[in-house]
Design an enzyme around this catalytic site. Structure first.
Site, PDB file in Angstrom:
ATOM      1  N   PHE A 136       0.855  -1.198   0.000  1.00 23.51           N
ATOM      2  CA  PHE A 136       0.000   0.000   0.000  1.00 23.51           C
ATOM      3  C   PHE A 136       0.885   1.241   0.000  1.00 23.51           C
ATOM      4  O   PHE A 136       1.796   1.351   0.819  1.00 23.51           O
ATOM      5  CB  PHE A 136      -0.930   0.021   1.219  1.00 23.51           C
ATOM      6  CG  PHE A 136      -1.925   1.155   1.153  1.00 23.51           C
ATOM      7  CD1 PHE A 136      -3.060   1.043   0.357  1.00 23.51           C
ATOM      8  CD2 PHE A 136      -1.702   2.347   1.839  1.00 23.51           C
ATOM      9  CE1 PHE A 136      -3.963   2.100   0.265  1.00 23.51           C
ATOM     10  CE2 PHE A 136      -2.606   3.401   1.748  1.00 23.51           C
ATOM     11  CZ  PHE A 136      -3.742   3.275   0.957  1.00 23.51           C
ATOM     12  N   ASP A 221       9.260   2.597   1.104  1.00 22.30           N
ATOM     13  CA  ASP A 221       8.115   3.348   1.603  1.00 22.30           C
ATOM     14  C   ASP A 221       8.087   3.137   3.118  1.00 22.30           C
ATOM     15  O   ASP A 221       7.648   2.094   3.603  1.00 22.30           O
ATOM     16  CB  ASP A 221       6.831   2.846   0.942  1.00 22.30           C
ATOM     17  CG  ASP A 221       5.593   3.558   1.485  1.00 22.30           C
ATOM     18  OD1 ASP A 221       5.683   4.175   2.564  1.00 22.30           O
ATOM     19  OD2 ASP A 221       4.539   3.464   0.835  1.00 22.30           O
ATOM     20  N   LYS A 250       3.092  10.154   7.970  1.00 21.98           N
ATOM     21  CA  LYS A 250       2.423   9.706   9.204  1.00 21.98           C
ATOM     22  C   LYS A 250       3.103  10.274  10.460  1.00 21.98           C
ATOM     23  O   LYS A 250       2.878  11.419  10.810  1.00 21.98           O
ATOM     24  CB  LYS A 250       2.368   8.178   9.245  1.00 21.98           C
ATOM     25  CG  LYS A 250       1.314   7.600   8.283  1.00 21.98           C
ATOM     26  CD  LYS A 250       1.061   6.132   8.578  1.00 21.98           C
ATOM     27  CE  LYS A 250       0.100   5.477   7.618  1.00 21.98           C
ATOM     28  NZ  LYS A 250      -1.293   5.624   7.954  1.00 21.98           N
TER      29      LYS A 250
HETATM   30  C1  LIG Z   1       3.128   2.343   3.705  1.00 20.72           C
HETATM   31  C2  LIG Z   1       2.189   3.459   3.384  1.00 20.72           C
HETATM   32  N1  LIG Z   1       2.464   4.262   2.354  1.00 20.72           N
HETATM   33  C3  LIG Z   1       1.654   5.286   2.029  1.00 20.72           C
HETATM   34  C4  LIG Z   1       0.511   5.550   2.729  1.00 20.72           C
HETATM   35  C5  LIG Z   1      -0.364   6.703   2.349  1.00 20.72           C
HETATM   36  O1  LIG Z   1      -0.181   7.736   3.241  1.00 20.72           O
HETATM   37  P1  LIG Z   1      -1.272   8.916   3.289  1.00 20.72           P
HETATM   38  O2  LIG Z   1      -2.549   8.317   3.735  1.00 20.72           O
HETATM   39  O3  LIG Z   1      -0.682   9.906   4.257  1.00 20.72           O
HETATM   40  O4  LIG Z   1      -1.354   9.482   1.909  1.00 20.72           O
HETATM   41  C6  LIG Z   1       0.174   4.718   3.816  1.00 20.72           C
HETATM   42  C7  LIG Z   1      -1.063   4.958   4.578  1.00 20.72           C
HETATM   43  O5  LIG Z   1      -1.589   4.095   5.233  1.00 20.72           O
HETATM   44  C8  LIG Z   1       1.045   3.659   4.150  1.00 20.72           C
HETATM   45  O6  LIG Z   1       0.776   2.840   5.177  1.00 20.72           O
END
Ligand SMILES: Cc1ncc(COP(=O)(O)O)c(C=O)c1O
Length: 401
Positions: A136, A221, A250
């Site tokens: 994700f 990520d 986050k």
């Molecule tokens: C690993 C990862 N990348 C990207 C995101 C997306 O982040 P945002 O919701 O701040 O756009 C998330 C959100 O859960 C995530 O867990």
């Protein structure tokens, strides 16, 4: 005006299904709703509130900056942005920082940079991105397509192209996909939304070697794993494998929206003036709070505390499981914890989350069969013990039903 949950259905786009509870106040790891009911927060705003609610260091940073300067846009830089970038450069492999407002935007920047770097250096044909099933990366159309759940990207018309998905923790599947046209591999060191699944050290090391062999960039990520969550400032430090690009969001702002992409000078130089940007990226309020968050988390005491508290969690969950036999596994890294439901309870993670809320505990799910916990990194041991006692009551309620 009386504000209630039904107002959500009246005035909000129906893409979320929020709980009936409307919290109005938080302090540390505790939250209170409109009726004064108190909760222990093991959810942390989905791995965001790394220092709990209203941590004094963050409140002070926000209030101080609120009296000074709120916004300029990137026509001018500002002191908090420069100080935060310097702190991130000093603390990590990175030499350059790009600021965004969310995890998805940090990833969007990372993917665009990887494509541009490869095009400039090797030509247009080197544009393939490898990512992973169940991964994700956010909800922009590019990042959601790179994510490994097609259901999230289906139904919005033609998708961005040249994106393929391998099997997480399966190096052979990456070997089968990677080639001279691969520009980047994007991976979460621990798949968060995909079920709190840590990458093995062997997998991460192997992916690094495959990227090197094929002149592909390795993008970590760390939106969910970053800023202390795993007990390291960034999870890559625990693996001893350095990415070319890292994204963080986050917990970076501890509850104030901010994201960042970190990389090296050699790669960063391809994002020349005009290639990418954001009005709010590097906003002084966000950067001032994030600087306080990074400085507070990046201390030996807090990071060691994460590992100790994670053990307390794991021991507590194991004890609950000895009594009720509801989990097949408790996994994760640091204070990103997934309790995997056993086959008898598969698909019922949401029931556990709702039962926990009844007992005064905020928990999360990751998919339909994993109960996820991502509490404050500085939650007290007493709050962990009390929260687990509430969770045990929730488990008992479900087992008896
Ligand atoms: C690993 C990862 N990348 C990207 C995101 C997306 O982040 P945002 O919701 O701040 O756009 C998330 C959100 O859960 C995530 O867990």
């Amino acid at each position: 005006m009386q504000v209630s949950r039904s107002l959500f259905d009246d005035v909000m786009v129906p893409n979320y299904a929020p709980s009936k509870i409307i919290p109005v106040k938080g302090k540390g790891a505790r939250v209170w709703d409109q009726d004064g009911k108190e909760f222990i927060d093991f959810a942390g705003g989905i791995a965001v509130n790394c220092l709990g609610h209203c941590h004094p260091a963050l409140v002070t940073a926000l209030k101080d900056q609120a009296d000074k300067l709120w916004h300029l846009s990137n026509v001018m830089t500002n002191e908090p942005a420069l100080l935060l970038a310097k702190a991130l450069v000093d603390a990590t492999f990175a030499e350059k920082v790009y600021f965004a407002n969310s995890g998805a935007e940090a990833n969007e920047a990372a993917l665009k940079l990887a494509r541009r770097f490869a095009k400039d250096k090797y030509g247009e044909q080197k544009n393939q991105i490898i990512a992973f099933k169940q991964g994700f990366h956010g909800r922009t159309f590019f990042t959601v397509t790179v994510g490994g759940q097609p259901a999230y990207s289906d139904g919005f018309g033609p998708k961005p192209e040249a994106i393929v998905h391998g099997e997480f923790n399966n190096l052979d599947s990456v070997k089968a996909l990677i080639n001279a046209n691969t520009c980047a591999v994007m991976v979460e060191p621990v798949q968060g939304e995909g079920g709190v699944m840590p990458a093995t050290a062997e997998f991460i090391k192997g992916v690094r070697e495959l990227c090197d062999a094929h002149n592909a960039l390795l993008i970590f990520d760390e939106v969910q794993t970053g800023v202390g969550r795993t007990g390291e400032l960034y999870a890559y430090m625990g693996y001893g494998v350095t990415p070319d690009i890292l994204t963080t969001a986050k917990a970076l702002g501890g509850g104030f929206p901010i994201g960042a992409m970190l990389t090296t000078t050699d790669i960063a130089k391809h994002l020349v003036v005009g290639t990418h940007g954001s009005t709010y990226g590097g906003n002084p309020l966000a950067c001032a709070v994030a600087l306080a968050a990074v400085n507070t988390v990046n201390t030996p005491a807090v990071l060691a505390g994460v590992k100790a508290k994670a053990q307390l969690f794991k021991d507590g969950l194991d004890k609950i499981n000895e009594k009720y036999h509801v989990f097949s596994e408790v996994r994760g890294a640091g204070l990103l914890i997934g309790a995997v439901l056993s086959s008898d309870y598969a698909g019922k993670a949401r029931d556990f989350m709702l039962a926990a809320a009844d007992q005064g505990l905020m928990a999360l799910v990751a998919g339909t069969s994993v109960v996820r916990f991502a509490p404050s990194l500085v939650i007290s041991d007493a709050d962990i013990t009390e929260g687990l006692a509430r969770f045990e009551r929730a488990v008992a309620q479900i087992v008896k039903a």
